[in-house]
Design an enzyme around this catalytic site. Structure first.
Site, PDB file in Angstrom:
ATOM      1  N   ALA A 253      44.710  32.911  25.461  1.00 19.78           N
ATOM      2  CA  ALA A 253      45.546  33.210  24.297  1.00 19.78           C
ATOM      3  C   ALA A 253      47.018  32.900  24.574  1.00 19.78           C
ATOM      4  O   ALA A 253      47.452  32.801  25.723  1.00 19.78           O
ATOM      5  CB  ALA A 253      45.392  34.687  23.922  1.00 19.78           C
TER       6      ALA A 253
ATOM      7  N   HIS B 103      35.141  37.491  31.470  1.00 23.59           N
ATOM      8  CA  HIS B 103      36.419  37.478  30.761  1.00 23.59           C
ATOM      9  C   HIS B 103      37.589  37.494  31.746  1.00 23.59           C
ATOM     10  O   HIS B 103      38.639  38.091  31.492  1.00 23.59           O
ATOM     11  CB  HIS B 103      36.519  38.678  29.802  1.00 23.59           C
TER      12      HIS B 103
ATOM     13  N   SER C 207      41.491  28.876  21.860  1.00 21.06           N
ATOM     14  CA  SER C 207      41.358  30.306  21.572  1.00 21.06           C
ATOM     15  C   SER C 207      41.612  30.606  20.106  1.00 21.06           C
ATOM     16  O   SER C 207      42.506  30.029  19.479  1.00 21.06           O
ATOM     17  CB  SER C 207      42.350  31.093  22.439  1.00 21.06           C
TER      18      SER C 207
ATOM     19  N   SER D 192      30.410  34.651  32.392  1.00 21.55           N
ATOM     20  CA  SER D 192      31.827  35.002  32.461  1.00 21.55           C
ATOM     21  C   SER D 192      31.968  36.512  32.353  1.00 21.55           C
ATOM     22  O   SER D 192      31.175  37.172  31.674  1.00 21.55           O
ATOM     23  CB  SER D 192      32.594  34.337  31.309  1.00 21.55           C
TER      24      SER D 192
ATOM     25  N   GLY E 208      35.709  31.968  35.972  1.00 21.79           N
ATOM     26  CA  GLY E 208      36.072  33.162  36.721  1.00 21.79           C
ATOM     27  C   GLY E 208      36.272  32.859  38.193  1.00 21.79           C
ATOM     28  O   GLY E 208      35.300  32.714  38.941  1.00 21.79           O
ATOM     29  N   GLY E 209      37.531  32.703  38.607  1.00 22.77           N
ATOM     30  CA  GLY E 209      37.839  32.529  40.013  1.00 22.77           C
ATOM     31  C   GLY E 209      37.806  31.109  40.523  1.00 22.77           C
ATOM     32  O   GLY E 209      37.921  30.887  41.726  1.00 22.77           O
TER      33      GLY E 209
ATOM     34  N   PRO F 107      39.080  29.183  27.081  1.00 23.86           N
ATOM     35  CA  PRO F 107      39.996  29.705  26.061  1.00 23.86           C
ATOM     36  C   PRO F 107      40.930  30.767  26.644  1.00 23.86           C
ATOM     37  O   PRO F 107      40.482  31.717  27.287  1.00 23.86           O
ATOM     38  CB  PRO F 107      39.055  30.310  25.017  1.00 23.86           C
TER      39      PRO F 107
ATOM     40  N   LYS G 143      29.659  33.152  25.210  1.00 21.53           N
ATOM     41  CA  LYS G 143      30.508  33.310  26.393  1.00 21.53           C
ATOM     42  C   LYS G 143      30.633  34.795  26.737  1.00 21.53           C
ATOM     43  O   LYS G 143      30.975  35.610  25.877  1.00 21.53           O
ATOM     44  CB  LYS G 143      31.902  32.724  26.137  1.00 21.53           C
TER      45      LYS G 143
ATOM     46  N   TYR H 239      35.920  35.276  17.976  1.00 15.90           N
ATOM     47  CA  TYR H 239      35.474  36.663  17.954  1.00 15.90           C
ATOM     48  C   TYR H 239      34.976  36.916  16.529  1.00 15.90           C
ATOM     49  O   TYR H 239      35.797  36.967  15.592  1.00 15.90           O
ATOM     50  CB  TYR H 239      36.620  37.638  18.234  1.00 15.90           C
TER      51      TYR H 239
ATOM     52  N   THR I 229      32.713  34.702  21.929  1.00 16.33           N
ATOM     53  CA  THR I 229      32.946  35.648  23.011  1.00 16.33           C
ATOM     54  C   THR I 229      32.203  36.939  22.693  1.00 16.33           C
ATOM     55  O   THR I 229      32.486  37.604  21.702  1.00 16.33           O
ATOM     56  CB  THR I 229      34.451  35.914  23.186  1.00 16.33           C
TER      57      THR I 229
ATOM     58  N   GLN J  22      36.905  28.841  20.075  1.00 17.89           N
ATOM     59  CA  GLN J  22      36.448  30.160  20.504  1.00 17.89           C
ATOM     60  C   GLN J  22      36.598  31.158  19.363  1.00 17.89           C
ATOM     61  O   GLN J  22      37.605  31.171  18.654  1.00 17.89           O
ATOM     62  CB  GLN J  22      37.251  30.611  21.721  1.00 17.89           C
TER      63      GLN J  22
ATOM     64  N   ARG K 267      43.322  30.582  33.994  1.00 19.87           N
ATOM     65  CA  ARG K 267      44.637  30.897  34.552  1.00 19.87           C
ATOM     66  C   ARG K 267      45.312  29.690  35.199  1.00 19.87           C
ATOM     67  O   ARG K 267      46.521  29.512  35.032  1.00 19.87           O
ATOM     68  CB  ARG K 267      44.520  32.064  35.531  1.00 19.87           C
TER      69      ARG K 267
ATOM     70  N   ARG L 161      39.068  40.867  32.692  1.00 19.58           N
ATOM     71  CA  ARG L 161      39.976  41.521  31.744  1.00 19.58           C
ATOM     72  C   ARG L 161      39.280  42.516  30.821  1.00 19.58           C
ATOM     73  O   ARG L 161      39.924  43.132  29.979  1.00 19.58           O
ATOM     74  CB  ARG L 161      40.700  40.460  30.906  1.00 19.58           C
TER      75      ARG L 161
END
Length: 352
Positions: free
Chosen positions: A76, A246, A103, A244, A278-279, A74, A222, A131, A157, A129, A301, A249
């Site tokens: 944004a 995030h 997201s 994760s 992540g990565g 996810p 997550k 919150y 999350t 996803q 990303r 971030r």
């Protein structure tokens, strides 16, 4: 040729402020950098003379089968990256036969994203996803919308009781979306007013239990890094955990995700699937994560780079690159299917 090429193209097209929003992390961005660098500490010990023909990347997960063990994490505000936004991304993900984790902060409503592929092509398989909001009534309305639109899981999350300090955004004065965009999933169904996403410092296991009682969809947590939290997730009936930080971030200085993965895998003892993001930048990173016990990985990303560079077609290119690269490195490592990958195929690099 590779994701770096798409990233360069995306950088040329993006507004520098929006580029920093997508690329940046919290604080001094130590965790952001560590996510990629941590993969450099692993080396592959390939097996030879294994044969096996064409690689089979299909991956069963939460009642379905992905075409490969790579799904879309996810992220944004896709319409900041490209006018096609989440719709273009959804079409590419459907065509690739994997899963989009949509997201809550999408700039396109759930319903429009779910319907995006259309035509005679494969339907979109997506997870939503979430919150959890302090207003549980509004949270439940989001859950019902996701269920009605065809979501196959909820991804909660849990690493964000407050916002991380993202200094690039603060320096750039990026505090809100342009007036023509908003978080469409936060639009109140009764008033039409768009609510702010509220992060809850009191978020705890009680909300997880409430959600398990509220929906029949699988629930994925997550943002898990500590093995004790993974064990608690199993005890609370969660269906999967997602290792994760995030994308670096939230908590700067947090462990790189792949470094936290083995302890989480050990903690759940095979009782529920473990995912990781992540990565992840190449097929060798995917192989490393799977060999350490992840069932699948998420990419965030890189998808935004593809979207910014070429719209939905660019997202398709990103997923094609991961598929081809993973098949290639699995062949070179002597593995036919993801289930063949284990820690015996890895060694740690010698420092210096």
């Amino acid at each position: 040729m590779n994701l770096t090429d798409l990233r360069v193209e995306a950088w040329d097209r993006l507004d520098p402020v929006h580029r920093d929003f997508f690329a940046g992390g919290a604080g001094e961005e130590r965790t952001l950098r560590a996510n990629e660098a941590a993969f450099d500490s692993y080396r592959i010990l390939p097996r030879v003379l294994r044969g096996g023909g064409e690689r089979d990347l299909r991956t069963p997960l939460l009642g379905g089968t992905l075409s490969m063990p790579v799904l879309v994490s996810p992220t944004a505000f896709h319409r900041l990256a490209h006018p096609e936004g989440e719709v273009g991304c959804a079409r590419a993900v459907a065509a690739a036969g994997t899963v989009l984790v949509l997201s809550m902060a999408a700039t396109t409503p759930i319903e429009a994203v779910a319907a995006a592929p259309g035509g005679d092509g494969p339907p979109l398989r997506f997870w939503f996803q979430l919150y959890p909001q302090p207003d549980l009534g509004f949270t439940e309305s989001l859950v019902r919308r996701a269920e009605a639109a065809g979501a196959r899981a909820l991804v909660v999350t849990v690493d964000s009781p407050v916002f991380g300090r993202r200094e690039r955004d603060l320096r750039n004065g990026f505090l809100d979306l342009p007036p023509e965009l908003c978080c469409e999933n936060m639009r109140d169904p009764e008033t039409g007013r768009v609510r702010d996403i509220v992060l809850d410092p009191d978020l705890g296991w009680a909300q997880v239990d409430w959600l398990r009682a509220t929906t029949r969809l699988p629930v994925v947590l997550k943002g898990v890094l500590h093995p004790a939290d993974a064990r608690l997730a199993v005890a609370h009936g969660v269906d999967a955990v997602w290792v994760s930080n995030h994308g670096g971030r939230q908590l700067d200085g947090a462990a790189a995700a792949v470094d936290a993965l083995p302890a989480v895998v050990a903690a759940v003892e095979g009782r529920i699937p473990v995912l990781l993001d992540g990565g992840i930048r190449r097929g060798s990173d995917v192989l490393t994560a799977l060999a350490l016990g992840a069932v699948a990985v998420g990419v965030g990303r890189p998808v935004l780079w593809g979207l910014a560079a070429r719209g939905g077609a660019g997202v398709g290119q990103v997923l094609d690159l991961f598929r081809a690269d993973l098949a290639r490195v699995m062949t070179l490592a002597g593995a036919v299917r993801p289930a063949d990958l284990g820690p015996d195929l890895l060694t740690r690099a010698v420092p210096g």
